[in-house]
Design an enzyme around this catalytic site. Sequence first.
Site, mmCIF file in Angstrom:
data_model
loop_
_atom_site.group_PDB
_atom_site.id
_atom_site.type_symbol
_atom_site.label_atom_id
_atom_site.label_comp_id
_atom_site.label_asym_id
_atom_site.label_seq_id
_atom_site.Cartn_x
_atom_site.Cartn_y
_atom_site.Cartn_z
ATOM 1 N N GLY A 1 0.864 -1.187 0.000
ATOM 2 C CA GLY A 1 0.000 0.000 0.000
ATOM 3 C C GLY A 1 0.894 1.228 0.000
ATOM 4 O O GLY A 1 1.843 1.316 0.809
ATOM 5 N N GLN B 1 -6.044 -8.668 -2.286
ATOM 6 C CA GLN B 1 -6.030 -7.647 -1.228
ATOM 7 C C GLN B 1 -7.457 -7.207 -0.867
ATOM 8 O O GLN B 1 -7.723 -6.820 0.268
ATOM 9 C CB GLN B 1 -5.236 -6.410 -1.664
ATOM 10 C CG GLN B 1 -3.744 -6.613 -1.829
ATOM 11 C CD GLN B 1 -3.373 -6.979 -3.245
ATOM 12 O OE1 GLN B 1 -4.135 -7.636 -3.958
ATOM 13 N NE2 GLN B 1 -2.198 -6.567 -3.679
ATOM 14 N N ASP C 1 -1.303 4.736 -6.455
ATOM 15 C CA ASP C 1 0.125 4.512 -6.193
ATOM 16 C C ASP C 1 0.988 5.645 -6.719
ATOM 17 O O ASP C 1 2.063 5.914 -6.193
ATOM 18 C CB ASP C 1 0.577 3.177 -6.795
ATOM 19 C CG ASP C 1 0.196 2.060 -5.851
ATOM 20 O OD1 ASP C 1 -0.978 1.658 -5.864
ATOM 21 O OD2 ASP C 1 1.054 1.638 -5.054
ATOM 22 N N ASN D 1 -2.870 2.679 -10.211
ATOM 23 C CA ASN D 1 -3.360 1.967 -9.027
ATOM 24 C C ASN D 1 -3.438 0.491 -9.379
ATOM 25 O O ASN D 1 -3.118 0.084 -10.508
ATOM 26 C CB ASN D 1 -4.721 2.522 -8.585
ATOM 27 C CG ASN D 1 -5.126 2.006 -7.214
ATOM 28 O OD1 ASN D 1 -4.348 2.077 -6.262
ATOM 29 N ND2 ASN D 1 -6.320 1.450 -7.082
ATOM 30 N N LYS D 2 -3.865 -0.305 -8.419
ATOM 31 C CA LYS D 2 -3.898 -1.766 -8.592
ATOM 32 C C LYS D 2 -4.528 -2.175 -9.916
ATOM 33 O O LYS D 2 -5.525 -1.599 -10.350
ATOM 34 C CB LYS D 2 -4.675 -2.355 -7.409
ATOM 35 C CG LYS D 2 -4.845 -3.843 -7.394
ATOM 36 C CD LYS D 2 -3.550 -4.599 -7.550
ATOM 37 C CE LYS D 2 -2.474 -4.222 -6.539
ATOM 38 N NZ LYS D 2 -1.122 -4.730 -6.920
HETATM 39 O O1 MRU Z 1 0.358 -4.060 -4.720
HETATM 40 P P1 MRU Z 1 -0.219 -3.302 -3.556
HETATM 41 O O2 MRU Z 1 -1.081 -4.142 -2.674
HETATM 42 O O3 MRU Z 1 0.841 -2.545 -2.794
HETATM 43 O O4 MRU Z 1 -1.159 -2.236 -4.261
HETATM 44 C C1 MRU Z 1 -1.794 -1.307 -3.453
HETATM 45 C C2 MRU Z 1 -2.749 -0.449 -4.179
HETATM 46 O O5 MRU Z 1 -2.894 -0.520 -5.375
HETATM 47 C C3 MRU Z 1 -3.471 0.578 -3.362
HETATM 48 O O6 MRU Z 1 -4.717 0.854 -3.899
HETATM 49 C C4 MRU Z 1 -2.642 1.862 -3.351
HETATM 50 O O7 MRU Z 1 -1.350 1.607 -2.917
HETATM 51 C C5 MRU Z 1 -3.252 2.905 -2.516
HETATM 52 S S1 MRU Z 1 -3.111 2.547 -0.818
HETATM 53 C C6 MRU Z 1 -3.793 3.766 0.101
#
Ligand code: MRU
Length: 349
Positions: free
Chosen positions: A47, A196, A237, A247-248
């Site tokens: 995150g 997640q 991100d 983002n994800k």
């Molecule tokens: O691969 P991850 O689990 O680190 O990805 C996280 C995300 O995509 C979240 O949506 C992003 O980091 C925002 S967290 C407030």
Amino acid sequence: MNIRTIDWKNDKVRIIDQRSLPQKLVYLDIDKPSDLRRAIRSMQVRGAPALGAAAALGVYLGVKGYMGVGWQGFSRRLKSAAKYIASSRPTARNLFWGVERVVLAAEKNKNKPIAVIKKIILDEAKKIMREDALSCRKIGSYGSSLIKEGSRVLTVCNAGILATIDYGTALGVIYSACSHGKKVKVFSCETRPLLQGSRLSCWELSRRGVDVAMIADNTASSLMAGGKVDMVIAGADRIAANGDTANKIGTLNLAILSRYHKIPFYIAAPESTFDLSIKSGEQIKIEMRDPREVTGILFKKTTAPEGARAINPAFDVTPHRLISAIITDKGIIRGPYLRNIKKILSGRR
Ligand code: MRU
């Protein structure tokens, strides 16, 4: 529920091991930069904002044991610790921002004794954690104005407590609305391949008493078509100067679906996620992860035929024109983003 994703305790970095959730709530104490880097890469801590704090603390772990007395030698060690942690994951802006913050704090104080500089680095990392807790609450409070009584909100991945220090960005908006007495229903996309959304978001939302239903990622469109979703809120991100947002993986699907179904699509993120040095999302480096995350389930069970090929980009980029607004700790930003991001982040209204 007061849980903290990352902390500095007993001279060690304490994280929640997110790979053990939702089965077990396990804390890990880390005192080596190599263990911290591994925890980041393997997503025991993840995150964007949580990565910012982890990276800053990781740099401190890298210089903590330095025994020399001169700035030159210390500076070399600091740079290599920074480079090492910065090479853990490429996409989240916050990770690099956390590293840069502590390096800058040290450089500004290079005339001080090394022991003092080390303490300055640790203090800066702690400050990053305090600031994140505050920023998320500000995002929550700005964002909750967008949520009406009874709103049905769809989200993806985990942009909650577990992605930040202790509150969340997209989920922080929901927590804030709930704390103002609004009833909110959440649909949490499970978020293949690492789940997640189901493992983490459903876990924390239900622990906080929020009404949440998990959905398979491919269910979002039919829910929207059935008029069951009032808005989408996702985290970020990295956000480019023009508002394009990484983002994800799967966030872009939701943005396109939202536009088709005329549903507002919001991004929630703190200032530390913005990268104004890049013009557009085309310049965002997308992390490619181990294909086995796709051909199996959490490395435990293979679900694809032997030798099946897979590609596994961890993020996608949503073009700014699909984003209804970006909810930040400085306020809600609407288009034209190129102008308004600069204006609102700099405090000029
Ligand atoms: O691969 P991850 O689990 O680190 O990805 C996280 C995300 O995509 C979240 O949506 C992003 O980091 C925002 S967290 C407030």
